[in-house]
Scaffold this motif. Structure first.
Motif, PDB file in Angstrom:
ATOM      1  N   LEU A 212      -1.695  23.243   2.473  1.00 38.89           N
ATOM      2  CA  LEU A 212      -1.364  24.042   3.658  1.00 38.89           C
ATOM      3  C   LEU A 212      -2.590  24.798   4.165  1.00 38.89           C
ATOM      4  O   LEU A 212      -2.809  24.912   5.371  1.00 38.89           O
ATOM      5  CB  LEU A 212      -0.232  25.018   3.342  1.00 38.89           C
ATOM      6  N   ARG A 213      -3.390  25.300   3.221  1.00 43.35           N
ATOM      7  CA  ARG A 213      -4.590  26.034   3.627  1.00 43.35           C
ATOM      8  C   ARG A 213      -5.583  25.098   4.329  1.00 43.35           C
ATOM      9  O   ARG A 213      -6.190  25.461   5.339  1.00 43.35           O
ATOM     10  CB  ARG A 213      -5.234  26.687   2.413  1.00 43.35           C
ATOM     11  N   GLN A 214      -5.742  23.879   3.781  1.00 41.86           N
ATOM     12  CA  GLN A 214      -6.637  22.914   4.418  1.00 41.86           C
ATOM     13  C   GLN A 214      -6.169  22.599   5.836  1.00 41.86           C
ATOM     14  O   GLN A 214      -6.974  22.525   6.771  1.00 41.86           O
ATOM     15  CB  GLN A 214      -6.698  21.624   3.604  1.00 41.86           C
ATOM     16  N   HIS A 215      -4.864  22.403   5.985  1.00 44.96           N
ATOM     17  CA  HIS A 215      -4.340  22.089   7.317  1.00 44.96           C
ATOM     18  C   HIS A 215      -4.573  23.254   8.274  1.00 44.96           C
ATOM     19  O   HIS A 215      -4.977  23.041   9.423  1.00 44.96           O
ATOM     20  CB  HIS A 215      -2.853  21.758   7.239  1.00 44.96           C
ATOM     21  N   LEU A 221      -6.319  16.086   4.869  1.00 52.92           N
ATOM     22  CA  LEU A 221      -6.203  15.732   3.460  1.00 52.92           C
ATOM     23  C   LEU A 221      -6.658  14.286   3.268  1.00 52.92           C
ATOM     24  O   LEU A 221      -6.420  13.420   4.118  1.00 52.92           O
ATOM     25  CB  LEU A 221      -4.754  15.863   2.977  1.00 52.92           C
ATOM     26  N   THR A 222      -7.322  14.042   2.155  1.00 51.81           N
ATOM     27  CA  THR A 222      -7.695  12.676   1.815  1.00 51.81           C
ATOM     28  C   THR A 222      -6.460  11.925   1.321  1.00 51.81           C
ATOM     29  O   THR A 222      -5.414  12.520   1.024  1.00 51.81           O
ATOM     30  CB  THR A 222      -8.755  12.667   0.704  1.00 51.81           C
ATOM     31  N   ASP A 223      -6.568  10.609   1.192  1.00 48.31           N
ATOM     32  CA  ASP A 223      -5.452   9.820   0.661  1.00 48.31           C
ATOM     33  C   ASP A 223      -5.106  10.249  -0.754  1.00 48.31           C
ATOM     34  O   ASP A 223      -3.924  10.297  -1.131  1.00 48.31           O
ATOM     35  CB  ASP A 223      -5.796   8.325   0.690  1.00 48.31           C
ATOM     36  N   ASP A 224      -6.122  10.558  -1.558  1.00 41.29           N
ATOM     37  CA  ASP A 224      -5.865  11.012  -2.937  1.00 41.29           C
ATOM     38  C   ASP A 224      -5.103  12.331  -2.935  1.00 41.29           C
ATOM     39  O   ASP A 224      -4.194  12.536  -3.754  1.00 41.29           O
ATOM     40  CB  ASP A 224      -7.180  11.166  -3.697  1.00 41.29           C
ATOM     41  N   GLU A 225      -5.454  13.227  -2.018  1.00 43.33           N
ATOM     42  CA  GLU A 225      -4.765  14.524  -1.950  1.00 43.33           C
ATOM     43  C   GLU A 225      -3.323  14.362  -1.472  1.00 43.33           C
ATOM     44  O   GLU A 225      -2.407  15.025  -1.976  1.00 43.33           O
ATOM     45  CB  GLU A 225      -5.542  15.473  -1.033  1.00 43.33           C
ATOM     46  N   PRO A 248       7.774  28.629   9.797  1.00 39.48           N
ATOM     47  CA  PRO A 248       8.425  27.976  10.937  1.00 39.48           C
ATOM     48  C   PRO A 248       7.571  28.023  12.198  1.00 39.48           C
ATOM     49  O   PRO A 248       7.869  28.745  13.141  1.00 39.48           O
ATOM     50  CB  PRO A 248       9.719  28.789  11.099  1.00 39.48           C
ATOM     51  N   HIS A 249       6.496  27.247  12.187  1.00 39.30           N
ATOM     52  CA  HIS A 249       5.698  27.126  13.407  1.00 39.30           C
ATOM     53  C   HIS A 249       5.230  25.687  13.559  1.00 39.30           C
ATOM     54  O   HIS A 249       5.282  24.889  12.614  1.00 39.30           O
ATOM     55  CB  HIS A 249       4.531  28.123  13.442  1.00 39.30           C
ATOM     56  N   ASP A 250       4.783  25.350  14.751  1.00 35.40           N
ATOM     57  CA  ASP A 250       4.487  23.960  15.087  1.00 35.40           C
ATOM     58  C   ASP A 250       3.403  23.350  14.204  1.00 35.40           C
ATOM     59  O   ASP A 250       3.435  22.149  13.919  1.00 35.40           O
ATOM     60  CB  ASP A 250       4.067  23.860  16.560  1.00 35.40           C
ATOM     61  N   GLN A 251       2.437  24.178  13.775  1.00 33.85           N
ATOM     62  CA  GLN A 251       1.365  23.633  12.955  1.00 33.85           C
ATOM     63  C   GLN A 251       1.894  23.070  11.637  1.00 33.85           C
ATOM     64  O   GLN A 251       1.429  22.033  11.163  1.00 33.85           O
ATOM     65  CB  GLN A 251       0.314  24.718  12.671  1.00 33.85           C
ATOM     66  N   ILE A 259       2.237  14.307   6.487  1.00 37.93           N
ATOM     67  CA  ILE A 259       2.412  13.969   5.076  1.00 37.93           C
ATOM     68  C   ILE A 259       3.506  12.909   4.915  1.00 37.93           C
ATOM     69  O   ILE A 259       3.361  11.951   4.142  1.00 37.93           O
ATOM     70  CB  ILE A 259       2.763  15.230   4.252  1.00 37.93           C
ATOM     71  N   THR A 260       4.596  13.058   5.659  1.00 32.56           N
ATOM     72  CA  THR A 260       5.672  12.063   5.605  1.00 32.56           C
ATOM     73  C   THR A 260       5.184  10.708   6.086  1.00 32.56           C
ATOM     74  O   THR A 260       5.504   9.666   5.487  1.00 32.56           O
ATOM     75  CB  THR A 260       6.865  12.530   6.462  1.00 32.56           C
ATOM     76  N   ARG A 261       4.402  10.707   7.152  1.00 33.00           N
ATOM     77  CA  ARG A 261       3.890   9.451   7.704  1.00 33.00           C
ATOM     78  C   ARG A 261       2.954   8.743   6.736  1.00 33.00           C
ATOM     79  O   ARG A 261       2.957   7.508   6.637  1.00 33.00           O
ATOM     80  CB  ARG A 261       3.172   9.735   9.032  1.00 33.00           C
TER      81      ARG A 261
END
Length: 344
Positions: A212-215, A221-225, A248-251, A259-261
């Protein structure tokens, strides 16, 4: 009449027709019905559904209405409704009359019955040709101030439901890469489990907070992360922690959609359910329903997605769901989100 937070003012039926796609997140297809609940001329709720196809037995329309009425009634207090149908006169007008009669019989006042056919809107409740001509009122979203103001306010009207789904469904362009990363992450988690579930949870705390902090810092995020995060989310306390830490915000909606994708197919249910909860808390019921359905496509027995989808279909507010899950599934092991983790 204004939307509760974004202060978009709707002054005409044409404005309303332009606003509906921003209310529900996409442009309704022909055969759609949209019920809009107002409180003192302020839109507080909108629900979309598919009308039965032409020629369908009448009881199907009655069943649809019987579902919509309690959903709308739960939004009390409301003062009146506006109902918009999309499609041909022959299909839409009779259905609107039936739905109007059903809502009126419950004591709910229907202020507007509108049909949108191609690029024109027709009123079934106003016979004044000065404001509602029989040939309909042209609707051109490209020249409407509603569309401009909605865009400035950050609202999005996607072309259709498929465009909404594309936010969180994978095109499998990196499928082999994420599958390999997930295999390695699964082995890493299995090794961690030898030290006990506490070790897995602590790793989850670190992974969720870091992700979350990276985002928030615009660092992808890398694929490994992604693989490590989604593997850890299979541990229910970690998933519940992710729900608690997500705002609860758009970000954060964008984060969980990504992440789901990118998740390996088998690990989609947990991030998709977190996405559904986050979208719901942000008022995006369409995305919430579709994300919960995506979780259940992969795992039809995923309990939290089932519970969430039931609440969404019932028209319950997010607060009711949060109270129910807090009382039913307390998790005292989850730390205070404002308390730094020892691993940070």
């Amino acid at each position: 009449m204004s939307f509760p937070e974004n202060k978009l003012t709707v002054r005409s039926s044409a404005d309303l027709a332009t606003a509906v796609p921003y209310l529900i997140g996409f442009h309704p297809a022909d055969g759609s019905i949209v019920v809009i609940a107002c409180r003192d001329r302020r839109i507080v709720f909108a629900a979309r559904d598919d009308l039965p196809a032409p020629g369908t037995p009448a009881h199907h329309l009655r069943e649809l209405t019987a579902h919509l009425i309690p959903v709308v009634q739960r939004q009390q207090p409301i003062t009146d409704l506006m109902i918009v149908g999309y499609g041909t006169k022959e299909h839409i007008d009779p259905a609107l009359r039936v739905i109007d009669d059903a809502f009126t019989a419950t004591g709910l006042a229907v202020r507007e019955l509108l049909r949108v056919t191609e690029s024109r809107i027709f009123s079934l409740t106003c016979s004044n040709p000065a404001c509602c001509p029989p040939q309909g009122t042209p609707v051109d979203p490209t020249t409407s101030l509603i569309a401009v103001h909605a865009t400035v306010a950050g609202l999005v009207a996607r072309p259709d439901r498929a465009a909404v789904a594309s936010r969180f469904t994978s095109v499998d362009s990196t499928g082999d890469v994420i599958r390999h990363a997930t295999t390695e992450a699964t082995a890493r988690k299995a090794a961690l489990e030898t030290a006990g579930s506490t070790a897995v949870f602590e790793a989850g705390v670190h992974a969720v907070r870091s992700a979350l902090r990276q985002h928030d810092n615009d660092t992808p995020l890398t694929d490994d992360e992604v693989a490590w995060l989604t593997v850890l989310l299979t541990h229910r306390p970690v998933r519940d922690l992710a729900v608690d830490l997500t705002q609860p915000h758009d970000q954060h909606v964008t984060f969980w959609a990504e992440i789901t994708r990118r998740a390996d197919q088998a690990l989609v249910p947990a991030p998709a359910t977190v996405l559904a909860l986050t979208a719901w808390r942000c008022g995006d019921g369409v995305l919430a329903v579709m994300a919960a359905e995506r979780a259940l496509q992969v795992d039809p027995n995923y309990p939290l997605a089932h519970l969430l989808l039931q609440a969404l279909h019932a028209g319950l507010p997010p607060s009711a769901f949060e109270q129910a899950t807090t009382s039913t599934h307390p998790n005292p092991s989850i730390p205070n989100p404002n308390t730094p983790s020892e691993q940070e």
